[in-house]
Design a protein around this motif. Structure first.
Motif, PDB file in Angstrom:
ATOM      1  N   ALA A 128      12.476 -21.658  11.608  1.00 31.52           N
ATOM      2  CA  ALA A 128      12.005 -21.549  10.231  1.00 31.52           C
ATOM      3  C   ALA A 128      13.206 -21.727   9.317  1.00 31.52           C
ATOM      4  O   ALA A 128      14.320 -21.348   9.664  1.00 31.52           O
ATOM      5  CB  ALA A 128      11.360 -20.184   9.999  1.00 31.52           C
ATOM      6  N   GLN A 129      12.958 -22.316   8.139  1.00 31.14           N
ATOM      7  CA  GLN A 129      14.071 -22.537   7.219  1.00 31.14           C
ATOM      8  C   GLN A 129      13.641 -22.261   5.794  1.00 31.14           C
ATOM      9  O   GLN A 129      12.528 -22.588   5.381  1.00 31.14           O
ATOM     10  CB  GLN A 129      14.615 -23.967   7.346  1.00 31.14           C
ATOM     11  CG  GLN A 129      15.870 -24.192   6.526  1.00 31.14           C
ATOM     12  CD  GLN A 129      16.737 -25.315   7.080  1.00 31.14           C
ATOM     13  OE1 GLN A 129      16.548 -25.766   8.199  1.00 31.14           O
ATOM     14  NE2 GLN A 129      17.710 -25.748   6.308  1.00 31.14           N
ATOM     15  N   GLN A 130      14.542 -21.619   5.054  1.00 32.11           N
ATOM     16  CA  GLN A 130      14.398 -21.458   3.626  1.00 32.11           C
ATOM     17  C   GLN A 130      15.783 -21.701   3.044  1.00 32.11           C
ATOM     18  O   GLN A 130      16.755 -21.828   3.797  1.00 32.11           O
ATOM     19  CB  GLN A 130      13.836 -20.075   3.283  1.00 32.11           C
ATOM     20  CG  GLN A 130      14.592 -18.890   3.850  1.00 32.11           C
ATOM     21  CD  GLN A 130      13.765 -17.619   3.752  1.00 32.11           C
ATOM     22  OE1 GLN A 130      12.888 -17.372   4.563  1.00 32.11           O
ATOM     23  NE2 GLN A 130      14.048 -16.807   2.736  1.00 32.11           N
ATOM     24  N   PRO A 131      15.926 -21.809   1.730  1.00 27.05           N
ATOM     25  CA  PRO A 131      17.212 -22.230   1.171  1.00 27.05           C
ATOM     26  C   PRO A 131      18.414 -21.401   1.630  1.00 27.05           C
ATOM     27  O   PRO A 131      19.499 -21.947   1.849  1.00 27.05           O
ATOM     28  CB  PRO A 131      16.996 -22.085  -0.337  1.00 27.05           C
ATOM     29  CG  PRO A 131      15.527 -22.277  -0.516  1.00 27.05           C
ATOM     30  CD  PRO A 131      14.892 -21.669   0.688  1.00 27.05           C
TER      31      PRO A 131
ATOM     32  N   LEU B   9      17.556 -15.607  15.190  1.00 27.65           N
ATOM     33  CA  LEU B   9      18.955 -16.005  15.090  1.00 27.65           C
ATOM     34  C   LEU B   9      19.187 -16.776  13.793  1.00 27.65           C
ATOM     35  O   LEU B   9      18.571 -17.823  13.565  1.00 27.65           O
ATOM     36  CB  LEU B   9      19.351 -16.868  16.286  1.00 27.65           C
ATOM     37  CG  LEU B   9      19.235 -16.190  17.648  1.00 27.65           C
ATOM     38  CD1 LEU B   9      17.995 -16.684  18.394  1.00 27.65           C
ATOM     39  CD2 LEU B   9      20.459 -16.447  18.479  1.00 27.65           C
ATOM     40  N   PHE B  10      20.076 -16.271  12.960  1.00 28.06           N
ATOM     41  CA  PHE B  10      20.291 -16.813  11.626  1.00 28.06           C
ATOM     42  C   PHE B  10      21.500 -17.742  11.571  1.00 28.06           C
ATOM     43  O   PHE B  10      22.523 -17.495  12.217  1.00 28.06           O
ATOM     44  CB  PHE B  10      20.520 -15.674  10.625  1.00 28.06           C
ATOM     45  CG  PHE B  10      19.278 -14.915  10.252  1.00 28.06           C
ATOM     46  CD1 PHE B  10      18.740 -15.017   8.980  1.00 28.06           C
ATOM     47  CD2 PHE B  10      18.646 -14.083  11.173  1.00 28.06           C
ATOM     48  CE1 PHE B  10      17.595 -14.321   8.630  1.00 28.06           C
ATOM     49  CE2 PHE B  10      17.501 -13.380  10.834  1.00 28.06           C
ATOM     50  CZ  PHE B  10      16.976 -13.492   9.561  1.00 28.06           C
ATOM     51  N   THR B  11      21.376 -18.807  10.772  1.00 21.57           N
ATOM     52  CA  THR B  11      22.513 -19.605  10.310  1.00 21.57           C
ATOM     53  C   THR B  11      22.422 -19.643   8.788  1.00 21.57           C
ATOM     54  O   THR B  11      21.394 -20.056   8.241  1.00 21.57           O
ATOM     55  CB  THR B  11      22.478 -21.038  10.862  1.00 21.57           C
ATOM     56  OG1 THR B  11      22.511 -21.002  12.293  1.00 21.57           O
ATOM     57  CG2 THR B  11      23.685 -21.832  10.363  1.00 21.57           C
ATOM     58  N   PHE B  12      23.457 -19.207   8.120  1.00 16.84           N
ATOM     59  CA  PHE B  12      23.402 -19.051   6.671  1.00 16.84           C
ATOM     60  C   PHE B  12      23.722 -20.352   5.929  1.00 16.84           C
ATOM     61  O   PHE B  12      24.378 -21.256   6.459  1.00 16.84           O
ATOM     62  CB  PHE B  12      24.354 -17.940   6.223  1.00 16.84           C
ATOM     63  CG  PHE B  12      24.023 -16.602   6.806  1.00 16.84           C
ATOM     64  CD1 PHE B  12      22.746 -16.075   6.687  1.00 16.84           C
ATOM     65  CD2 PHE B  12      24.981 -15.859   7.494  1.00 16.84           C
ATOM     66  CE1 PHE B  12      22.425 -14.839   7.236  1.00 16.84           C
ATOM     67  CE2 PHE B  12      24.679 -14.630   8.033  1.00 16.84           C
ATOM     68  CZ  PHE B  12      23.399 -14.116   7.912  1.00 16.84           C
ATOM     69  N   ALA B  13      23.258 -20.420   4.693  1.00 13.70           N
ATOM     70  CA  ALA B  13      23.431 -21.606   3.851  1.00 13.70           C
ATOM     71  C   ALA B  13      24.901 -22.001   3.737  1.00 13.70           C
ATOM     72  O   ALA B  13      25.780 -21.161   3.568  1.00 13.70           O
ATOM     73  CB  ALA B  13      22.861 -21.346   2.460  1.00 13.70           C
ATOM     74  N   GLY B  14      25.141 -23.313   3.860  1.00 11.26           N
ATOM     75  CA  GLY B  14      26.490 -23.844   3.754  1.00 11.26           C
ATOM     76  C   GLY B  14      27.213 -23.954   5.075  1.00 11.26           C
ATOM     77  O   GLY B  14      28.306 -24.517   5.136  1.00 11.26           O
ATOM     78  N   PHE B  15      26.595 -23.446   6.150  1.00 12.21           N
ATOM     79  CA  PHE B  15      27.206 -23.489   7.472  1.00 12.21           C
ATOM     80  C   PHE B  15      26.306 -24.253   8.452  1.00 12.21           C
ATOM     81  O   PHE B  15      25.081 -24.282   8.292  1.00 12.21           O
ATOM     82  CB  PHE B  15      27.474 -22.080   7.987  1.00 12.21           C
ATOM     83  CG  PHE B  15      28.362 -21.279   7.071  1.00 12.21           C
ATOM     84  CD1 PHE B  15      29.484 -21.849   6.499  1.00 12.21           C
ATOM     85  CD2 PHE B  15      28.071 -19.957   6.772  1.00 12.21           C
ATOM     86  CE1 PHE B  15      30.302 -21.118   5.647  1.00 12.21           C
ATOM     87  CE2 PHE B  15      28.887 -19.214   5.933  1.00 12.21           C
ATOM     88  CZ  PHE B  15      30.004 -19.801   5.362  1.00 12.21           C
TER      89      PHE B  15
ATOM     90  N   ARG C 220      16.151 -19.318  13.989  1.00  9.04           N
ATOM     91  CA  ARG C 220      15.582 -19.750  15.269  1.00  9.04           C
ATOM     92  C   ARG C 220      15.051 -18.510  15.975  1.00  9.04           C
ATOM     93  O   ARG C 220      15.769 -17.531  16.132  1.00  9.04           O
ATOM     94  CB  ARG C 220      16.662 -20.439  16.104  1.00  9.04           C
ATOM     95  CG  ARG C 220      16.198 -21.007  17.420  1.00  9.04           C
ATOM     96  CD  ARG C 220      17.203 -22.040  17.966  1.00  9.04           C
ATOM     97  NE  ARG C 220      18.550 -21.503  18.032  1.00  9.04           N
ATOM     98  CZ  ARG C 220      19.132 -21.067  19.148  1.00  9.04           C
ATOM     99  NH1 ARG C 220      18.456 -21.068  20.293  1.00  9.04           N
ATOM    100  NH2 ARG C 220      20.366 -20.620  19.141  1.00  9.04           N
ATOM    101  N   VAL C 221      13.793 -18.547  16.386  1.00 10.21           N
ATOM    102  CA  VAL C 221      13.145 -17.391  17.016  1.00 10.21           C
ATOM    103  C   VAL C 221      12.935 -17.688  18.496  1.00 10.21           C
ATOM    104  O   VAL C 221      12.327 -18.685  18.863  1.00 10.21           O
ATOM    105  CB  VAL C 221      11.801 -17.060  16.339  1.00 10.21           C
ATOM    106  CG1 VAL C 221      11.177 -15.814  16.971  1.00 10.21           C
ATOM    107  CG2 VAL C 221      11.988 -16.871  14.834  1.00 10.21           C
TER     108      VAL C 221
ATOM    109  N   ALA D 254      17.145 -12.534   0.425  1.00  4.64           N
ATOM    110  CA  ALA D 254      16.271 -13.432   1.180  1.00  4.64           C
ATOM    111  C   ALA D 254      15.951 -12.885   2.565  1.00  4.64           C
ATOM    112  O   ALA D 254      14.845 -13.099   3.083  1.00  4.64           O
ATOM    113  CB  ALA D 254      16.919 -14.815   1.293  1.00  4.64           C
ATOM    114  N   VAL D 255      16.899 -12.194   3.187  1.00  7.69           N
ATOM    115  CA  VAL D 255      16.632 -11.594   4.504  1.00  7.69           C
ATOM    116  C   VAL D 255      15.551 -10.529   4.380  1.00  7.69           C
ATOM    117  O   VAL D 255      14.634 -10.454   5.215  1.00  7.69           O
ATOM    118  CB  VAL D 255      17.909 -11.001   5.128  1.00  7.69           C
ATOM    119  CG1 VAL D 255      17.568 -10.219   6.391  1.00  7.69           C
ATOM    120  CG2 VAL D 255      18.912 -12.092   5.456  1.00  7.69           C
ATOM    121  N   LEU D 256      15.638  -9.694   3.355  1.00  8.43           N
ATOM    122  CA  LEU D 256      14.605  -8.673   3.153  1.00  8.43           C
ATOM    123  C   LEU D 256      13.239  -9.321   2.916  1.00  8.43           C
ATOM    124  O   LEU D 256      12.219  -8.838   3.420  1.00  8.43           O
ATOM    125  CB  LEU D 256      14.980  -7.773   1.974  1.00  8.43           C
ATOM    126  CG  LEU D 256      16.172  -6.836   2.207  1.00  8.43           C
ATOM    127  CD1 LEU D 256      16.542  -6.102   0.925  1.00  8.43           C
ATOM    128  CD2 LEU D 256      15.883  -5.844   3.332  1.00  8.43           C
TER     129      LEU D 256
END
Length: 283
Positions: A22-25, A66-72, A30-31, A89-91
């Motif tokens: 899933a992606q948002q700004p 599993l998160f990858t944050f914006a800009g990375f 990844r689940v 956004a995480v909340l």
């Protein structure tokens, strides 16, 4: 007809077993796996791949986000301020996906993020903080004040203007101190080079602005802190962690002796053992 049914069943099982993305700004998620949700936050400039070995074990019993944050990685950058947008956004992500009683695992920046989320919202079952502090800036600046961390600074200007070859040299030097695993050092360098440069510079300023030394007093969830000792030794590490976490009412502090910052790379078996112990149900 029987062949078609078998093929359809195999196709369904294959699709069900594949990771969901899933992606948002503010981030990509990844689940993998099923069960109680566990959110895994990487450190600064890292992608979700930092948790590959960890999730191979955890996903057998847990639903790993599993998160990858914006800009990375391959996630586009967002407008600044970077850190507060990710935090909110995480909340929102937890609420939108009805994640009940999630656990948090965070490394470095990701650990600080886990602490700030838990201080804001008493909805987390447990926190595993991996070599992360409540106020990283206070470690670097003796007269540290959050408001003094600003975007417009000579250091940031120089970093933004740095040629790629020079930036690579800096990244190589930094990676050598972050993990003792030579192969993984190359991965860290690659992530730093891949990062959006403004996010790398201004996002880190946002990170340095975060000061949770007082705020952690509001955390109600159980907290386990896994701390590295390289290169200054266990006594120096104890002094730092006890000072930074003195307002956290209760926590378990364990040291990965001989490990640098990326404990999951330098002490992988020990790291997984600590997660198993922390997640074991109380009897």
């Amino acid at each position: 007809m029987k062949t078609i049914k078998i093929f359809t069943l195999i196709l369904i099982l294959t699709v069900v077993s594949l990771p969901i993305t899933a992606q948002q700004p503010e981030f990509k998620v990844r689940v993998v796996g099923s069960g109680q949700p566990v959110l895994l936050f990487p450190g600064f400039s890292c992608t979700d791949e930092v948790w590959e070995d960890t999730v191979a074990t955890l996903s057998k019993d847990y639903e790993c986000h599993l998160f990858t944050f914006a800009g990375f990685g391959d996630v586009p950058p967002i407008a600044f301020p970077w850190y507060p947008k990710i935090e909110n956004a995480v909340l929102d992500y937890i609420k939108m996906n009805d994640l009940d009683n999630p656990k948090l695992i965070g490394h470095s920046l990701g650990g600080t993020l886990a602490l700030s989320l838990a201080a804001k919202a008493p909805i987390f079952d447990q926190l595993i903080i991996v070599d992360a502090l409540t106020a990283t800036g206070a470690l670097f600046f003796p007269d540290y004040k959050s408001e003094n961390m600003v975007y417009e600074s000579p250091y940031n200007t120089n970093l933004l203007a740095m040629e790629m070859e020079d930036f690579k040299g800096m990244a190589t030097q930094m990676a050598s101190g972050m993990t003792l695993n030579k192969e993984k050092q190359q991965q860290l360098i690659a992530w730093m080079l891949q990062a959006d440069r403004e996010t790398y510079v201004y996002g880190y300023t946002d990170y340095l602005k975060v000061d949770l030394r007082e705020t952690v007093a509001q955390i109600k969830s159980p907290v386990t802190i896994l701390a590295a000792t390289h290169p200054f030794g266990i006594e120096a590490a104890k002094k730092t962690y006890e000072a930074q976490y003195k307002n956290l009412p209760e926590y378990t502090l364990k040291f990965a002796e001989g490990s640098a910052h990326f404990i999951m790379y330098d002490k992988p078996e020990w790291f997984l053992e600590q997660l198993t112990l922390a997640f074991a149900p109380n009897e």
